[in-house]
Design an enzyme around this catalytic site. Structure first.
Site, mmCIF file in Angstrom:
data_model
loop_
_atom_site.group_PDB
_atom_site.id
_atom_site.type_symbol
_atom_site.label_atom_id
_atom_site.label_comp_id
_atom_site.label_asym_id
_atom_site.label_seq_id
_atom_site.Cartn_x
_atom_site.Cartn_y
_atom_site.Cartn_z
ATOM 1 N N THR A 95 2.485 -2.337 8.880
ATOM 2 C CA THR A 95 3.583 -1.536 9.420
ATOM 3 C C THR A 95 3.274 -1.058 10.836
ATOM 4 O OG1 THR A 95 2.683 0.469 8.406
ATOM 5 C CG2 THR A 95 4.349 -0.738 7.155
ATOM 6 N N GLU A 152 -4.222 2.501 -1.138
ATOM 7 C CA GLU A 152 -4.030 3.061 -2.481
ATOM 8 C C GLU A 152 -3.535 2.046 -3.491
ATOM 9 O OE1 GLU A 152 -2.004 3.601 0.675
ATOM 10 O OE2 GLU A 152 -2.533 5.645 0.112
ATOM 11 N N MET A 192 13.435 -3.642 -5.137
ATOM 12 C CA MET A 192 13.142 -3.068 -6.452
ATOM 13 C C MET A 192 12.742 -4.188 -7.399
ATOM 14 S SD MET A 192 12.924 -0.592 -8.581
ATOM 15 C CE MET A 192 12.801 -0.481 -10.362
ATOM 16 N N ASP A 236 -6.799 11.766 0.390
ATOM 17 C CA ASP A 236 -5.955 10.918 1.228
ATOM 18 C C ASP A 236 -5.889 11.463 2.653
ATOM 19 O OD1 ASP A 236 -4.257 8.856 2.020
ATOM 20 O OD2 ASP A 236 -2.456 9.868 1.332
#
Length: 711
Positions: free
Chosen positions: A190, A208, A675, A330
């Protein structure tokens, strides 16, 4: 395939539909198997750019400070919309526009690339890399892209599915394409690439989800891999790539971290010092987040949550500084890094500055990595301070949640500062930080099992979910804030602050015109005075802005441009913590100049219609559904099933969607929207428990609406 572009001077209301239609035609053509690049023929322009925005951070030091001052604090009130362009995909937009030779290049959702005439807004070409829509399951934080790099007439960008692509900047035709990641693992890209000498540098994301992080350099001409530096060690039985990896392995205690990957992805920030010939990269979190599970015998887990200095010629290690040793929260160090020269104790020091997630602002000697200062710029509960001698944070009791949950811990995983770029203004000696306070309750997942390609935090999300009790929820939400901090890195304290309605506000630009500009989550682009933070001008963008503005000058006139479009990680997961209700996504490129008076079309928001079926499931089914939701759904669909805007609100499922629920959740009926089906992880009974939880959330929302009406 070639299409004629409109000769119109501006993409205003009358031409907007045509612009969208053109993009949609191009997208359709690409998806139908014709040429990947569609070119719009335009008349050549005799105008030349006076001042470009040619690099991601404007310069190798990534200061995002422009010396342009035609638009300034005195006349910014006369700033108006010159032109705009509506992107075809209404998902998150995070790109920094690149402006060179009168053209403006931006990236959009799904890694699409757009080129426009920077004066008129006329679209010159569009490129669709055809990212598989079901790759969205491998993304932590929306289908976003932070921009392109440009060098000697060529465009370079990364794709969500891990490719690095080079295009010809004149017509958008593809020069070369390389796969930078293993397609069998949940990597993504990204971030924007950087150009250093004859190489393009790119990292990746997915920590993660279970990957091993690295940063790579490719030759500009042909895309051949020049070098790769892994940020965490692999399986010791396989040997080590270099001495730095052997050293790092000594800091990983017990466990088989390599089975999950270890994490440490380089998913955003870089900077370059040409005099020292050092490339600085920020390194992310571990996989899983929780060190107890990742490295049960402890250890600092190098080079997680670190700033790494590398030789850009061969990728060799020079030095590192770890902001969060043994990270369990994180607390990535991938946040924006800025190079500057500061007068510290009467001596000029060449420094690198960063405000990583962990809440402390760091100033390091950029030649050696020596820590010069580290002070809290945000609310911090996990540590009392950073010891300057050892360079280590002094942790508070049970910060590592080894003896149960932490209580409300600040910062949370969203960080005191996330990816949104800062800006350093040397005229005022200030770093403008897009700060936020958003707490989290950390608790070990006692039943943790690695799931390939899914979220693997090693934490139990149940304690972190907002409670239904109105009083407790209100108390928690009061701790959530969004601000701009004007940080003085020499005095090591804020000079002033601006508080926003909520968190997740945009990146920042500052200029020699005594201006600081930032977009907001509530949908405004705002100009402030850079010295005092006084609000001087605003524009209603009708959508949340998270990307940073840029400025350029063409034919003697200064322009300001920003990519608007609500999205990103907190926009997906934040739910009610975002405050002020759901922010719609109307993805646009907006360009402004003095004296312009353009208008956006009226914004029409459709009301959220919540009309659930009767609640027939048992309380046990709802509770099981909540646990499943927090494990599989919350990171895209929001805490409590309250959408942040970019993705539909699941409390408002239609009767048809309820009927298709099993096919959607298990079978992937909506894979084309990102999805995928979870049939390999969930059973039909699990899906029904999930649906029961969503029905319960819908009825709860109706009760809250009724209560608000009677007050």
């Amino acid at each position: 395939m070639r299409l004629l572009a409109s000769p119109s001077r501006r993409l205003r209301n009358s031409m907007l539909g045509g612009a969208i239609a053109t993009v949609l035609m191009l997208t359709t053509a690409c998806e139908s198997g014709s040429d990947e690049t569609a070119v719009a023929e335009v008349a050549p322009s005799a105008k030349l750019a006076d001042v470009d925005w040619a690099m991601h951070g404007l310069n190798p030091s990534e200061t995002r400070f422009s010396t342009l001052d035609q638009i300034n604090a005195d006349n910014v009130k006369d700033l108006g919309l010159e032109w705009y362009f509506d992107y075809p995909a209404a998902r998150g937009k995070e790109a920094t526009p690149i402006v060179v030779d009168g053209k403006i290049y931006t990236s959009g959702s799904w890694s699409n690339i757009f080129a426009h005439d920077a004066l008129t807004g006329e679209m010159l070409w569009f490129f669709d890399p055809k990212v598989p829509r079901d790759w969205a399951v491998h993304l932590c934080c929306d289908v976003v892209n932070r921009g392109v790099a440009l060098h000697e007439g060529n465009v370079y960008f990364g794709t969500l599915d891990g490719r690095l692509i080079s295009l010809n900047s004149e017509d958008g035709s593809k020069r070369w394409e390389v796969q930078t990641t293993d397609r069998n693992k949940p990597y993504s890209i990204t971030g924007a690439p950087r150009i250093v000498k004859d190489k393009v540098i790119i990292g990746n994301g997915g920590a993660e989800l279970g990957v091993r992080g690295y940063v790579s350099a490719y030759n500009l001409d042909d895309g051949e891999l020049a070098w790769r530096f892994y940020t965490v060690p692999g399986n010791p039985d396989d040997g080590f790539e270099n001495a730095a990896m052997e050293k790092a392995a000594e800091t990983w205690g017990g466990g088989e971290w390599w089975e999950i990957g270890g994490g440490g992805t380089v998913w955003d920030s870089m900077a370059y010092d040409p005099e020292l010939n050092l490339l600085y990269v920020g390194v992310g979190n571990g996989a899983p987040w929780n060190r107890q599970l990742r490295s049960p015998d402890g250890g600092d887990n190098l080079y997680l949550s670190s700033i790494l200095a590398l030789n850009p010629d061969d990728g060799s290690y020079v030095w590192h500084y770890q902001t969060t040793p043994g990270d369990s929260w994180d607390y990535t160090a991938t946040q924006h890094m800025i190079l500057a020269t500061l007068n510290i104790a009467g001596t000029p020091r060449d420094v690198i500055m960063q405000a990583p997630k962990n809440g402390f602002f760091y100033v390091l000697d950029r030649k050696t990595g020596e820590l010069l200062s580290a002070d809290a710029y945000a609310a911090v509960t996990w540590a009392t301070h950073v010891d300057l001698e050892s360079g280590r944070p002094q942790e508070t009791e049970n910060a590592r949640y080894t003896d149960g949950p932490t209580g409300l811990n600040l910062p949370g995983p969203i960080g005191g500062h996330n990816w949104h770029p800062m800006s350093y203004n040397p005229q005022h000696g200030l770093v403008y930080i897009p700060r936020q306070d958003a707490g989290w309750v950390y608790k070990t997942d006692e039943n943790f099992e690695y799931k390939h390609g899914y979220w693997n935090t090693g934490t139990d999300s149940m304690p972190a979910a907002l409670p239904d009790d109105p009083a407790i929820k209100e108390a928690v939400l009061k701790t959530v804030r969004g601000l701009v901090v004007a940080w003085d890195p020499v005095a090591k304290q804020p000079r002033w602050e601006i508080e926003h309605e909520g968190p997740w506000n945009g990146g920042i630009l500052s200029t020699a015109g005594n201006l600081m500009l930032q977009g907001s989550a509530r949908g405004e682009l705002v100009a402030y005075s850079a010295d005092k933070g006084e609000r001087l001008w605003s524009f209603d963008a009708q959508t949340g802005i998270v990307a940073p503005p840029v400025t350029y000058r063409i034919d003697g006139e200064q322009y300001i441009a920003v990519v608007a479009g609500w999205g990103g990680s907190l926009a997906l997961v934040g739910g009610e913590a975002l405050k002020g209700g759901i922010s719609p996504n109307r993805s646009r490129l907006l360009v402004f100049k003095l004296g312009s008076d353009g208008q956006l079309p009226p914004a029409i928001d459709e009301p959220l219609v919540i009309d659930p079926p009767p609640m027939t499931a048992s309380a046990e089914s709802v509770q099981r559904g909540k646990a499943l939701y927090l494990g599989f759904c919350v990171f895209c669909h929001g805490d409590g099933a309250v959408s942040g805007g970019p993705i539909p609100d699941l409390r408002a499922l239609t009767a048809e969607t309820h009927e298709q629920f099993q096919a959607i959740v298990l079978g992937g009926l909506h894979w084309d929207k990102g999805m995928v089906g979870f049939g390999n992880q969930l059973s039909p009974d699990d899906a029904e428990d999930l649906r029961a939880f969503l029905i319960e959330r819908a009825h709860h929302a109706l009760k809250e609406q009724a209560a608000a009406t009677t007050e």
